[in-house]
Scaffold this active site. Structure first.
Site, mmCIF file in Angstrom:
data_model
loop_
_atom_site.group_PDB
_atom_site.id
_atom_site.type_symbol
_atom_site.label_atom_id
_atom_site.label_comp_id
_atom_site.label_asym_id
_atom_site.label_seq_id
_atom_site.Cartn_x
_atom_site.Cartn_y
_atom_site.Cartn_z
ATOM 1 N N GLN A 101 10.285 0.208 6.254
ATOM 2 C CA GLN A 101 9.356 -0.302 5.238
ATOM 3 C C GLN A 101 8.351 0.780 4.861
ATOM 4 O O GLN A 101 7.557 0.604 3.945
ATOM 5 C CB GLN A 101 8.618 -1.529 5.783
ATOM 6 C CG GLN A 101 9.492 -2.699 6.149
ATOM 7 C CD GLN A 101 8.735 -3.736 6.964
ATOM 8 O OE1 GLN A 101 7.965 -4.524 6.410
ATOM 9 N NE2 GLN A 101 8.895 -3.684 8.268
ATOM 10 N N ASN A 102 8.368 1.886 5.610
ATOM 11 C CA ASN A 102 7.362 2.932 5.423
ATOM 12 C C ASN A 102 7.658 3.799 4.206
ATOM 13 O O ASN A 102 8.816 4.065 3.900
ATOM 14 C CB ASN A 102 7.266 3.795 6.686
ATOM 15 C CG ASN A 102 6.871 2.951 7.885
ATOM 16 O OD1 ASN A 102 6.379 1.836 7.728
ATOM 17 N ND2 ASN A 102 7.119 3.474 9.075
ATOM 18 N N HIS A 119 10.837 -0.013 0.744
ATOM 19 C CA HIS A 119 9.626 -0.110 -0.085
ATOM 20 C C HIS A 119 9.304 1.218 -0.767
ATOM 21 O O HIS A 119 8.146 1.489 -1.123
ATOM 22 C CB HIS A 119 8.448 -0.624 0.760
ATOM 23 C CG HIS A 119 8.662 -2.017 1.245
ATOM 24 N ND1 HIS A 119 7.963 -2.565 2.288
ATOM 25 C CD2 HIS A 119 9.517 -2.983 0.837
ATOM 26 C CE1 HIS A 119 8.378 -3.810 2.495
ATOM 27 N NE2 HIS A 119 9.323 -4.083 1.630
ATOM 28 N N CYS A 130 8.510 4.916 -19.002
ATOM 29 C CA CYS A 130 9.933 5.165 -19.281
ATOM 30 C C CYS A 130 10.756 5.294 -17.997
ATOM 31 O O CYS A 130 11.988 5.349 -18.056
ATOM 32 C CB CYS A 130 10.107 6.410 -20.141
ATOM 33 S SG CYS A 130 9.826 7.951 -19.250
ATOM 34 N N CYS A 156 7.155 10.775 -22.469
ATOM 35 C CA CYS A 156 6.559 9.716 -23.298
ATOM 36 C C CYS A 156 5.044 9.642 -23.131
ATOM 37 O O CYS A 156 4.429 8.687 -23.641
ATOM 38 C CB CYS A 156 7.190 8.373 -22.925
ATOM 39 S SG CYS A 156 6.545 7.718 -21.375
ATOM 40 N N THR A 194 6.410 -3.350 13.417
ATOM 41 C CA THR A 194 6.192 -4.120 12.192
ATOM 42 C C THR A 194 5.636 -5.505 12.522
ATOM 43 O O THR A 194 6.046 -6.129 13.499
ATOM 44 C CB THR A 194 7.469 -4.258 11.339
ATOM 45 O OG1 THR A 194 7.156 -5.004 10.159
ATOM 46 C CG2 THR A 194 8.601 -4.910 12.107
HETATM 47 C C1 BV8 Z 1 9.239 -9.375 -4.078
HETATM 48 C C2 BV8 Z 1 4.799 -0.211 -0.466
HETATM 49 C C3 BV8 Z 1 10.121 -10.621 -5.786
HETATM 50 C C4 BV8 Z 1 3.489 -0.057 -1.150
HETATM 51 C C5 BV8 Z 1 4.806 -2.475 0.466
HETATM 52 C C6 BV8 Z 1 8.407 -15.115 0.849
HETATM 53 C C7 BV8 Z 1 7.377 -15.694 1.530
HETATM 54 C C8 BV8 Z 1 6.038 -15.256 1.264
HETATM 55 C C9 BV8 Z 1 5.742 -14.246 0.333
HETATM 56 C C10 BV8 Z 1 6.780 -13.680 -0.336
HETATM 57 C C11 BV8 Z 1 8.092 -14.126 -0.100
HETATM 58 N N1 BV8 Z 1 8.883 -13.383 -0.882
HETATM 59 C C12 BV8 Z 1 8.127 -12.514 -1.629
HETATM 60 C C13 BV8 Z 1 6.844 -12.676 -1.303
HETATM 61 C C14 BV8 Z 1 5.737 -11.902 -1.864
HETATM 62 C C15 BV8 Z 1 5.507 -10.561 -1.172
HETATM 63 C C16 BV8 Z 1 5.132 -10.765 0.279
HETATM 64 O O1 BV8 Z 1 5.932 -10.644 1.174
HETATM 65 N N2 BV8 Z 1 3.821 -11.031 0.472
HETATM 66 C C17 BV8 Z 1 3.331 -11.187 1.869
HETATM 67 C C18 BV8 Z 1 2.114 -10.315 2.068
HETATM 68 C C19 BV8 Z 1 3.069 -12.612 2.125
HETATM 69 N N3 BV8 Z 1 6.693 -9.707 -1.258
HETATM 70 C C20 BV8 Z 1 6.837 -8.967 -2.388
HETATM 71 O O2 BV8 Z 1 6.069 -8.969 -3.340
HETATM 72 C C21 BV8 Z 1 8.074 -8.080 -2.426
HETATM 73 N N4 BV8 Z 1 8.700 -8.199 -3.701
HETATM 74 O O3 BV8 Z 1 9.313 -10.335 -3.365
HETATM 75 O O4 BV8 Z 1 9.673 -9.346 -5.341
HETATM 76 C C22 BV8 Z 1 10.880 -10.361 -6.913
HETATM 77 C C23 BV8 Z 1 12.154 -10.780 -6.846
HETATM 78 C C24 BV8 Z 1 12.911 -10.591 -7.969
HETATM 79 C C25 BV8 Z 1 12.327 -9.997 -9.098
HETATM 80 C C26 BV8 Z 1 11.019 -9.553 -9.089
HETATM 81 C C27 BV8 Z 1 10.286 -9.705 -7.958
HETATM 82 C C28 BV8 Z 1 7.696 -6.580 -2.308
HETATM 83 C C29 BV8 Z 1 6.987 -6.316 -1.046
HETATM 84 C C30 BV8 Z 1 6.785 -4.784 -0.876
HETATM 85 C C31 BV8 Z 1 5.332 -4.425 -0.986
HETATM 86 N N5 BV8 Z 1 5.141 -2.987 -0.705
HETATM 87 N N6 BV8 Z 1 4.652 -1.133 0.675
HETATM 88 C C32 BV8 Z 1 2.496 0.741 -0.336
HETATM 89 O O5 BV8 Z 1 2.807 1.133 0.807
HETATM 90 O O6 BV8 Z 1 1.400 0.973 -0.867
HETATM 91 S S1 BV8 Z 1 4.578 -3.558 1.814
HETATM 92 C C33 BV8 Z 1 3.751 -2.582 3.025
HETATM 93 O O7 BV8 Z 1 3.098 -3.509 3.855
HETATM 94 C C34 BV8 Z 1 4.629 -1.790 3.946
HETATM 95 O O8 BV8 Z 1 5.728 -1.224 3.285
HETATM 96 C C35 BV8 Z 1 5.066 -2.841 4.972
HETATM 97 O O9 BV8 Z 1 6.158 -3.554 4.508
HETATM 98 C C36 BV8 Z 1 3.894 -3.787 4.972
HETATM 99 C C37 BV8 Z 1 3.047 -3.526 6.174
HETATM 100 O O10 BV8 Z 1 3.679 -4.169 7.211
HETATM 101 P P1 BV8 Z 1 4.003 -3.361 8.568
HETATM 102 O O11 BV8 Z 1 4.754 -2.131 8.236
HETATM 103 O O12 BV8 Z 1 4.612 -4.350 9.460
HETATM 104 O O13 BV8 Z 1 2.564 -2.865 9.057
HETATM 105 P P2 BV8 Z 1 1.335 -3.748 9.571
HETATM 106 O O14 BV8 Z 1 0.156 -2.874 9.414
HETATM 107 O O15 BV8 Z 1 1.332 -5.090 8.966
HETATM 108 O O16 BV8 Z 1 1.685 -3.951 11.143
HETATM 109 C C38 BV8 Z 1 1.803 -2.832 11.978
HETATM 110 C C39 BV8 Z 1 2.453 -3.357 13.262
HETATM 111 O O17 BV8 Z 1 2.657 -2.245 14.127
HETATM 112 C C40 BV8 Z 1 1.585 -4.376 14.014
HETATM 113 O O18 BV8 Z 1 2.425 -5.438 14.458
HETATM 114 C C41 BV8 Z 1 1.046 -3.568 15.198
HETATM 115 O O19 BV8 Z 1 0.881 -4.391 16.339
HETATM 116 C C42 BV8 Z 1 2.157 -2.560 15.412
HETATM 117 N N7 BV8 Z 1 1.749 -1.295 16.026
HETATM 118 C C43 BV8 Z 1 0.556 -0.659 15.928
HETATM 119 N N8 BV8 Z 1 0.617 0.529 16.638
HETATM 120 C C44 BV8 Z 1 1.883 0.615 17.167
HETATM 121 C C45 BV8 Z 1 2.602 -0.542 16.767
HETATM 122 N N9 BV8 Z 1 3.900 -0.754 17.121
HETATM 123 C C46 BV8 Z 1 4.495 0.200 17.903
HETATM 124 N N10 BV8 Z 1 3.855 1.349 18.315
HETATM 125 C C47 BV8 Z 1 2.558 1.572 17.981
HETATM 126 N N11 BV8 Z 1 1.967 2.704 18.410
HETATM 127 ZN ZN ZN Z 2 7.656 8.388 -19.509
#
Ligand code: BV8
Ligand code: ZN
Length: 245
Positions: A101-102, A119, A130, A156, A194
């Site tokens: 996801q990174n 992502h 464009c 564009c 994650t």
């Molecule tokens: C879409 C890029 C539809 C940008 C990102 C179903 C149910 C509910 C909501 C939805 C659903 N379906 C869709 C949705 C809406 C939405 C969504 O999921 N919302 C959530 C918040 C509720 N999803 C979307 O909008 C997706 N698109 O559904 O489109 C569609 C379909 C057809 C046509 C048109 C549209 C798109 C989602 C992608 C968004 N972009 N990133 C950017 O980076 O700026 S998401 C981004 O956040 C990351 O990529 C990643 O996915 C997420 C962060 O999560 P994690 O990576 O898990 O990180 P987090 O900080 O949360 O947790 C870290 C973890 O690591 C913790 O557990 C921690 O304990 C642990 N940790 C910490 N240190 C360590 C460790 N683990 C191991 N070792 C360590 N040292």
């Molecule tokens: Zn362009």
């Protein structure tokens, strides 16, 4: 209590291993997790509000500044032992798939290939209008968190946007299809760093479990309590993954 020994046994038998990663795998490199990346100028902003096409259309300088800030941070860090162990694991099993996801490039810098970026990436900018791709000509210049006017598209003169998937945008088809197929046929899935909050990516470990794969969550938090499937190996990815090699 599930131990690294149990995963090693499962690894020895594995025919197809999937590793699925989130921000936690890059945490020990000093890359802020998604929510932690909201510092200074962007501090009081909800990521789901900032990482959207609407926010960029409304306030391109503000959003572009945030992504250039994150790109700058990335140029100052290195892959950690978790990224390196994952690249090594790929050589130890008959079939291997790495899904992330990174939007950073630390898996590739650690030697992993064919990484499925669900992502997108901070290194594949394109035109917001464009869609044509854009080549960065220089490293980010900002010294502190600031608004930056995005470059203009030479075709564009539209604004150049980051090559990431924003909320409300669909995932890249080929990568999502390949990821979906991999979790349906794998026999072992390691879900590393994650929180499993963002969909549809968060479904992938669940689908693997439904297809009788062994699912192991590697996270300081007890994820199996949250996901209700799989085993939990509680700890930092950079400490646990090298134990599996
Ligand atoms: C879409 C890029 C539809 C940008 C990102 C179903 C149910 C509910 C909501 C939805 C659903 N379906 C869709 C949705 C809406 C939405 C969504 O999921 N919302 C959530 C918040 C509720 N999803 C979307 O909008 C997706 N698109 O559904 O489109 C569609 C379909 C057809 C046509 C048109 C549209 C798109 C989602 C992608 C968004 N972009 N990133 C950017 O980076 O700026 S998401 C981004 O956040 C990351 O990529 C990643 O996915 C997420 C962060 O999560 P994690 O990576 O898990 O990180 P987090 O900080 O949360 O947790 C870290 C973890 O690591 C913790 O557990 C921690 O304990 C642990 N940790 C910490 N240190 C360590 C460790 N683990 C191991 N070792 C360590 N040292
Ligand atoms: Zn362009």
């Amino acid at each position: 209590m599930f131990a690294p020994e149990d995963v090693k046994k499962a690894l020895e038998k594995a025919q197809h291993l999937v590793v699925f990663t989130g921000a936690g795998v890059s945490a020990e490199s000093g890359v802020p997790t998604f929510r932690d990346a909201l510092t200074g100028l962007w501090e009081n902003f909800d990521p789901e509000a900032l990482a959207t096409p609407e926010a960029f259309a409304e306030n391109p300088d503000f959003v572009w500044g945030w992504y250039e800030w994150r790109r700058k941070l990335l140029l100052e860090v290195q892959p950690n032992p978790a990224h390196i162990a994952i690249a090594e694991l790929a050589k130890r099993v008959p079939k291997f798939t790495l899904i992330t996801q990174n939007v950073d490039d630390l898996h590739e810098r650690a030697g992993s290939t064919d990484v499925l970026h669900l992502h997108g990436s901070l290194f594949t900018p394109r035109c917001f209008d464009c869609g044509r791709s854009y080549e960065f000509t220089q490293a980010p210049t900002l010294t502190k968190e600031q608004r930056i006017t995005p470059p203009q598209c030479e075709h564009c003169s539209g604004n150049i946007r980051p090559g990431v998937v924003w909320f409300g945008e669909s995932l890249p088809e080929a990568e999502f299809k390949a990821a979906f197929e991999a979790v349906q046929s794998c026999d072992l899935l390691l879900s590393v760093g994650t929180s499993g909050m963002v969909y549809p990516a968060a479904q992938l470990p669940e689908i693997a479990a439904q297809n009788n794969a062994t699912v192991v969550h590697i996270n300081p938090q007890k994820m199996s309590a949250i996901t209700r499937h799989g085993y939990s190996l509680q700890g930092a990815a950079g400490e646990i993954l090298p134990l599996l090699i």
